[in-house]
Design a protein around this motif. Sequence first.
Motif: not given
Length: 429
Positions: A61-67, A290-294, A298-306, A310-317
Amino acid sequence: MRKKKHKGPWGVFLAIVLAIIFGSWVGQQGAIFGISFYAIVDVLGRIFLNALTLVVVPLVSSSIISGISRIGNEGDFGRLGGKMFTFYIGTSLLAILIGLFFVNLIGPGNSHLVPPSTGAAAIEIEHLKDQIANNQGETFLKVLMSIVPSNVLAAFSQGEMLGLIFFSLLFGFALSKIDSEPGRVLQHFFQGIFQAMIRVTHIIMKFLPYGVFCLISKVFMSTGVGSLRSVALFSACAILGLVTFMFIALPLLLKFVGRVSPIRHFKAMAPALITAFSTSSSSATLPVTIDCVEKRAGVSNRICSLVVPLGTSINMSGSALYECVAAMFVAQAYGIDISFSTQFLVVLMALITSIGVAGIPSASLVAIIVILKVIGLPPEGIGLFVAVDRLLDMCRTTVNVFSDSCCAILVAKSEGEKDVLVRDPVEEG
C-alpha cells in the motif's frame, strides 16, 4: 566513511543442499525426544514465512500510494498502465502457449494413469472439491467483486491484494491532485512507511538461510525424491515450459525490446529468485523483489513501486503455464480427445484464472480445478500430480517473480531511464 561488507548468497545455497539431504534422510517419521523433526521444521518454516508476509500489506500500500502520488497526472498514469497491462497479458499468453506446445509434444498423460482414490491425496481432493462446489460458477465473478472492496479496512486486514491495490491506486492518484502542502506531508508519510518496511525486510532477511532450510526440509520430508517417478513426464513437461519461458523468451524480450543484458538482470534478481524458490510465495517474496529491482537493477522507485506490487497480484505467468499443462495432462490421462476449440478454452481459462491466483504456496490447485470443471473433467484428476505440486510450485513462483521484474525493466527502459542495468549489481545482503 567505511564501506559496509555484505554477505553473498552462499549461505542460502548451502542451506538448500543441506535441507535436501536432511529431509530425504530423516523423512516424515524421524523424531527426537518424542517430537518429530517434521513438526519442528514445519513450525519454524511457518514462522519465517509469517515474518515475510507480515510486511506485505503495509509495503504494497505505501509503495503504490507513494509511487502513484509522484506520477502526478492522468497522462503519465495512463501511459504506464497501458504498458504494464500489455506486458502482463502478452507474457502470460506467451507462457501458456509455450506450455501448450510442450504438453502436446511430450504427451505426459498418454500413458495409463489411475487417479488415487485413497490416502492423503484423496482427502485433499475432497477438500478442494467441496471448496469449488460451494462457489460453483461464481469464482470469476468473485474475483471481479474483490477488485472494489466494500470495506477497505477489511481488505487490508484480510490481505485481499486486488482490493488493496485498487484502493492504493485510487488513493495515490487522489493524493497527487490535492493541495501541495497537505499532499507533500502525506507523500512524505507514506514514503517513510515504505522505507521503514524495507528496513524491516532487511532485518528479516538475516534469517533467510535458516528459513530456507526449514521450508525445503519440510518438502523433502513429506514427498521425498522418489515421489517424482510416477509423474516424471509431467514434471519434465512443466519444467521444460518454465525453463523455456524464463531462460529464452523473457531474455529475448530484455535483449531486443529492453536493450539490456539478460545475464546482468539474472545477477541482479538472484536474491529474489532464491527467496521465491524457497518460499513458493510471490507475496512473501515481494519485499525482496522490490529491493532487487530498485537497488540492484537500477529501476527508479517511481516505476518499481507501481509495477512490481501490481504484477505480484495479476502477472502470474508461471502459474498460467502450469495450469495449462496440468489441465491438459489430466485430459490426456483420462483418454479425452483434445480438440483445438477445447485447447483454446484451456488457454483462455488459464489466462483468466492466473490473474486471481493468490501469491501463496499451492494456490494454483484451486484454479486448475476451475479449468477442469469448465472443460468437463473430474476435479479429482488433480490427484495425478498433487504429490509433486509443492516442488513444481517452487519453480513456477520463481518464474512469476522474474516475469514481474522483467516488466519493471521494460517499462523503465520505455520511459527513457538510463541507469537500468548499466553495471553489474553489487551484493546487497
